[in-house]
Scaffold this motif. Structure first.
Motif, PDB file in Angstrom:
ATOM      1  N   ASP A   1      11.802  -2.286   5.630  1.00 50.57           N
ATOM      2  CA  ASP A   1      12.133  -1.057   4.906  1.00 50.57           C
ATOM      3  C   ASP A   1      11.548   0.187   5.567  1.00 50.57           C
ATOM      4  O   ASP A   1      11.838   1.317   5.160  1.00 50.57           O
ATOM      5  N   ALA A   2      10.705  -0.017   6.576  1.00 50.21           N
ATOM      6  CA  ALA A   2      10.170   1.101   7.359  1.00 50.21           C
ATOM      7  C   ALA A   2      11.031   1.232   8.614  1.00 50.21           C
ATOM      8  O   ALA A   2      11.010   0.367   9.481  1.00 50.21           O
ATOM      9  N   ARG A   3      11.779   2.301   8.708  1.00 53.71           N
ATOM     10  CA  ARG A   3      12.726   2.500   9.806  1.00 53.71           C
ATOM     11  C   ARG A   3      12.116   3.399  10.881  1.00 53.71           C
ATOM     12  O   ARG A   3      11.533   4.446  10.574  1.00 53.71           O
TER      13      ARG A   3
ATOM     14  N   LEU B   1       0.806  -1.222   0.000  1.00 52.89           N
ATOM     15  CA  LEU B   1       0.000   0.000   0.000  1.00 52.89           C
ATOM     16  C   LEU B   1       0.838   1.270   0.000  1.00 52.89           C
ATOM     17  O   LEU B   1       0.300   2.362  -0.193  1.00 52.89           O
ATOM     18  N   LEU B   2       2.140   1.131   0.212  1.00 53.84           N
ATOM     19  CA  LEU B   2       2.986   2.301   0.421  1.00 53.84           C
ATOM     20  C   LEU B   2       3.643   2.794  -0.863  1.00 53.84           C
ATOM     21  O   LEU B   2       4.136   2.007  -1.679  1.00 53.84           O
ATOM     22  N   SER B   3       3.695   4.102  -0.992  1.00 54.40           N
ATOM     23  CA  SER B   3       4.557   4.736  -1.968  1.00 54.40           C
ATOM     24  C   SER B   3       5.980   4.725  -1.418  1.00 54.40           C
ATOM     25  O   SER B   3       6.205   4.326  -0.276  1.00 54.40           O
ATOM     26  N   SER B   4       6.937   5.136  -2.206  1.00 56.00           N
ATOM     27  CA  SER B   4       8.309   5.212  -1.707  1.00 56.00           C
ATOM     28  C   SER B   4       8.941   6.507  -2.209  1.00 56.00           C
ATOM     29  O   SER B   4       9.009   6.726  -3.423  1.00 56.00           O
ATOM     30  N   PRO B   5       9.341   7.412  -1.320  1.00 56.06           N
ATOM     31  CA  PRO B   5       9.318   7.284   0.144  1.00 56.06           C
ATOM     32  C   PRO B   5       7.914   7.549   0.704  1.00 56.06           C
ATOM     33  O   PRO B   5       7.044   8.073   0.016  1.00 56.06           O
ATOM     34  N   ALA B   6       7.751   7.174   1.972  1.00 55.58           N
ATOM     35  CA  ALA B   6       6.482   7.379   2.656  1.00 55.58           C
ATOM     36  C   ALA B   6       6.729   7.415   4.161  1.00 55.58           C
ATOM     37  O   ALA B   6       7.850   7.145   4.628  1.00 55.58           O
TER      38      ALA B   6
ATOM     39  N   VAL C   1       2.586   6.453  20.075  1.00 57.81           N
ATOM     40  CA  VAL C   1       2.378   6.977  18.724  1.00 57.81           C
ATOM     41  C   VAL C   1       3.764   7.106  18.088  1.00 57.81           C
ATOM     42  O   VAL C   1       4.543   7.987  18.449  1.00 57.81           O
ATOM     43  N   LEU C   2       4.067   6.207  17.156  1.00 56.26           N
ATOM     44  CA  LEU C   2       5.412   6.087  16.608  1.00 56.26           C
ATOM     45  C   LEU C   2       5.434   6.427  15.121  1.00 56.26           C
ATOM     46  O   LEU C   2       4.553   6.015  14.369  1.00 56.26           O
ATOM     47  N   VAL C   3       6.470   7.151  14.702  1.00 59.65           N
ATOM     48  CA  VAL C   3       6.652   7.541  13.304  1.00 59.65           C
ATOM     49  C   VAL C   3       7.737   6.664  12.682  1.00 59.65           C
ATOM     50  O   VAL C   3       8.819   6.497  13.250  1.00 59.65           O
ATOM     51  N   PHE C   4       7.441   6.114  11.497  1.00 62.47           N
ATOM     52  CA  PHE C   4       8.403   5.313  10.737  1.00 62.47           C
ATOM     53  C   PHE C   4       8.564   5.931   9.350  1.00 62.47           C
ATOM     54  O   PHE C   4       7.584   6.360   8.733  1.00 62.47           O
ATOM     55  N   ASN C   5       9.792   5.955   8.871  1.00 61.00           N
ATOM     56  CA  ASN C   5      10.086   6.409   7.514  1.00 61.00           C
ATOM     57  C   ASN C   5      10.289   5.199   6.613  1.00 61.00           C
ATOM     58  O   ASN C   5      11.089   4.308   6.928  1.00 61.00           O
ATOM     59  N   TYR C   6       9.566   5.165   5.509  1.00 62.42           N
ATOM     60  CA  TYR C   6       9.632   4.023   4.596  1.00 62.42           C
ATOM     61  C   TYR C   6      10.346   4.411   3.317  1.00 62.42           C
ATOM     62  O   TYR C   6      10.028   5.427   2.682  1.00 62.42           O
ATOM     63  N   GLN C   7      11.324   3.580   2.934  1.00 60.81           N
ATOM     64  CA  GLN C   7      12.029   3.733   1.661  1.00 60.81           C
ATOM     65  C   GLN C   7      12.272   2.337   1.115  1.00 60.81           C
ATOM     66  O   GLN C   7      12.974   1.539   1.727  1.00 60.81           O
ATOM     67  N   LYS C   8      11.684   2.037  -0.005  1.00 61.26           N
ATOM     68  CA  LYS C   8      11.813   0.701  -0.569  1.00 61.26           C
ATOM     69  C   LYS C   8      13.261   0.431  -0.927  1.00 61.26           C
ATOM     70  O   LYS C   8      13.898   1.206  -1.660  1.00 61.26           O
ATOM     71  N   SER C   9      13.812  -0.658  -0.416  1.00 60.85           N
ATOM     72  CA  SER C   9      15.220  -0.980  -0.652  1.00 60.85           C
ATOM     73  C   SER C   9      15.400  -1.594  -2.025  1.00 60.85           C
ATOM     74  O   SER C   9      14.460  -2.101  -2.640  1.00 60.85           O
ATOM     75  N   GLU C  10      16.660  -1.565  -2.508  1.00 60.38           N
ATOM     76  CA  GLU C  10      16.964  -2.145  -3.817  1.00 60.38           C
ATOM     77  C   GLU C  10      16.694  -3.650  -3.811  1.00 60.38           C
ATOM     78  O   GLU C  10      16.208  -4.218  -4.776  1.00 60.38           O
ATOM     79  N   VAL C  11      16.999  -4.300  -2.690  1.00 54.45           N
ATOM     80  CA  VAL C  11      16.768  -5.742  -2.593  1.00 54.45           C
ATOM     81  C   VAL C  11      15.287  -6.046  -2.731  1.00 54.45           C
ATOM     82  O   VAL C  11      14.871  -6.924  -3.478  1.00 54.45           O
ATOM     83  N   SER C  12      14.449  -5.264  -2.005  1.00 57.78           N
ATOM     84  CA  SER C  12      13.007  -5.469  -2.073  1.00 57.78           C
ATOM     85  C   SER C  12      12.496  -5.212  -3.476  1.00 57.78           C
ATOM     86  O   SER C  12      11.632  -5.919  -3.984  1.00 57.78           O
ATOM     87  N   ALA C  13      13.055  -4.181  -4.120  1.00 58.42           N
ATOM     88  CA  ALA C  13      12.584  -3.816  -5.446  1.00 58.42           C
ATOM     89  C   ALA C  13      12.878  -4.915  -6.470  1.00 58.42           C
ATOM     90  O   ALA C  13      12.143  -5.113  -7.438  1.00 58.42           O
ATOM     91  N   ASP C  14      13.976  -5.692  -6.256  1.00 58.37           N
ATOM     92  CA  ASP C  14      14.359  -6.720  -7.210  1.00 58.37           C
ATOM     93  C   ASP C  14      13.672  -8.051  -6.967  1.00 58.37           C
ATOM     94  O   ASP C  14      13.744  -8.950  -7.803  1.00 58.37           O
ATOM     95  N   GLN C  15      13.036  -8.196  -5.828  1.00 59.95           N
ATOM     96  CA  GLN C  15      12.378  -9.453  -5.534  1.00 59.95           C
ATOM     97  C   GLN C  15      11.149  -9.637  -6.414  1.00 59.95           C
ATOM     98  O   GLN C  15      10.455  -8.677  -6.728  1.00 59.95           O
TER      99      GLN C  15
END
Length: 308
Positions: free
Chosen positions: A269-271, A238-243, A293-307
């Motif tokens: 990928d959500a840190r 459901l996530l865009s990257s970054p998000a 209430v916690l904030v996470f930054n999401y950035q799709k990794s290259e490994v995830s993108a290639d799977q």
């Protein structure tokens, strides 16, 4: 009882028109007073009791509160009784109230159900959403009465999708948007069960902001200890990257590490970025027991993108 009187006196003599907690006994910062919370929902004061107290003592508290000119009604909810019944101890308490927080209006129904339709302790979360939603597509899961959605729209969100199983709660959410004269064409309300709605949500996405604020335990709907991970496993769909993702949990038995560890395991990928502070009017002796209430930054990794 003196700390309660002091807090009420101080809170009712402030110039702010916002709804707020006047006394937070449930935070265990006041020995012997863990059984009571007091909220100002202008012009009503709402007292929540988690244990029975002497009626004469309660009347003294109500009489003290009613002396203040801005108070038109005092409502007492008995959480320790089956069904958590409420009764008016002073003045007039309407079936619904329009309260204000940070310039935004929300409709509540104090005393009619277990919860009024608005959680005062989430004010910092709503403020974060308001400040971090400009020109983004926002998904609000377990939306309830759509407080996060109202905040996102006030912050300039491009679109907000609200999902909650309760049609009644979402209808209240619609009214909250109307009260703030927000563009309803940019807001969606989906009365569906989350785990049966992934396909629908994927078509609406991806989203640059996702808010997840489930009940900690709601039989037949969501149990955080086993269901939160089910959400996080599929979150990348459901996530865009970054998000950015806002995870919330109000379970005194569970600390923030529960959410941090779950995210690390199921959506790596959500840190983790930070935990939002709770309002000063909600002091906690044991910080981990309070609202998380916690904030996470999401950035799709290259490994995830290639799977595949």
């Amino acid at each position: 009882m003196q700390p309660i009187f002091d807090a009420i006196y101080s809170g009712l003599n402030e110039s702010s028109v916002d709804a707020k907690r006047l006394f937070h006994g449930r935070g265990h910062c006041y020995d012997g007073l863990e059984f009571i919370n007091v909220d100002l929902l202008p012009p009503v004061v709402f007292i929540t009791l988690y244990n029975e107290i002497d009626l004469a003592q309660l009347k003294v508290l109500v009489d003290f509160t009613a002396r203040h000119q801005q108070v038109e009604g005092v409502l007492v909810q008995h959480r320790y009784k089956k069904g958590a019944p409420s009764e008016v101890f002073y003045g007039n308490v309407p079936d619904s109230l329009d309260i204000v927080e940070a310039g935004l209006i929300y409709q509540i129904c104090p005393g009619q159900k277990l919860n009024s339709g608005f959680f005062l302790d989430m004010s910092e979360g709503r403020q974060w959403v308001r400040l971090n939603s400009r020109n983004t597509k926002v998904l609000n899961l377990f939306a309830y009465t759509c407080g996060f959605s109202v905040a996102a729209m006030a912050g300039g969100a491009a679109q907000v999708v609200n999902l909650d199983m309760s049609r009644g709660a979402l209808e209240r959410g619609r009214e909250n948007h109307r009260l703030n004269n927000q563009d309803m064409s940019r807001v969606r309300f989906l009365p569906y069960e989350l785990f049966r709605s992934w396909g629908r949500l994927k078509k609406m996405g991806p989203f640059e902001r996702i808010i997840i604020d489930p009940p900690s335990f709601q039989k037949g709907s969501f149990v955080a200890s086993k269901d939160y991970q089910r959400v996080l496993k599929r979150l990348p769909e459901l996530l865009s990257s970054p998000a950015q993702v806002l995870l919330c949990l109000n379970d005194p038995a569970t600390g923030p590490e529960f959410l941090i560890d779950l995210m690390k395991e199921h959506c790596p990928d959500a840190r983790y970025f930070k935990r939002l502070s709770n309002p000063e009017t909600f002091p906690e002796r044991y910080d981990d027991r309070g609202l998380k209430v916690l904030v996470f930054n999401y950035q799709k990794s290259e490994v995830s993108a290639d799977q595949p």
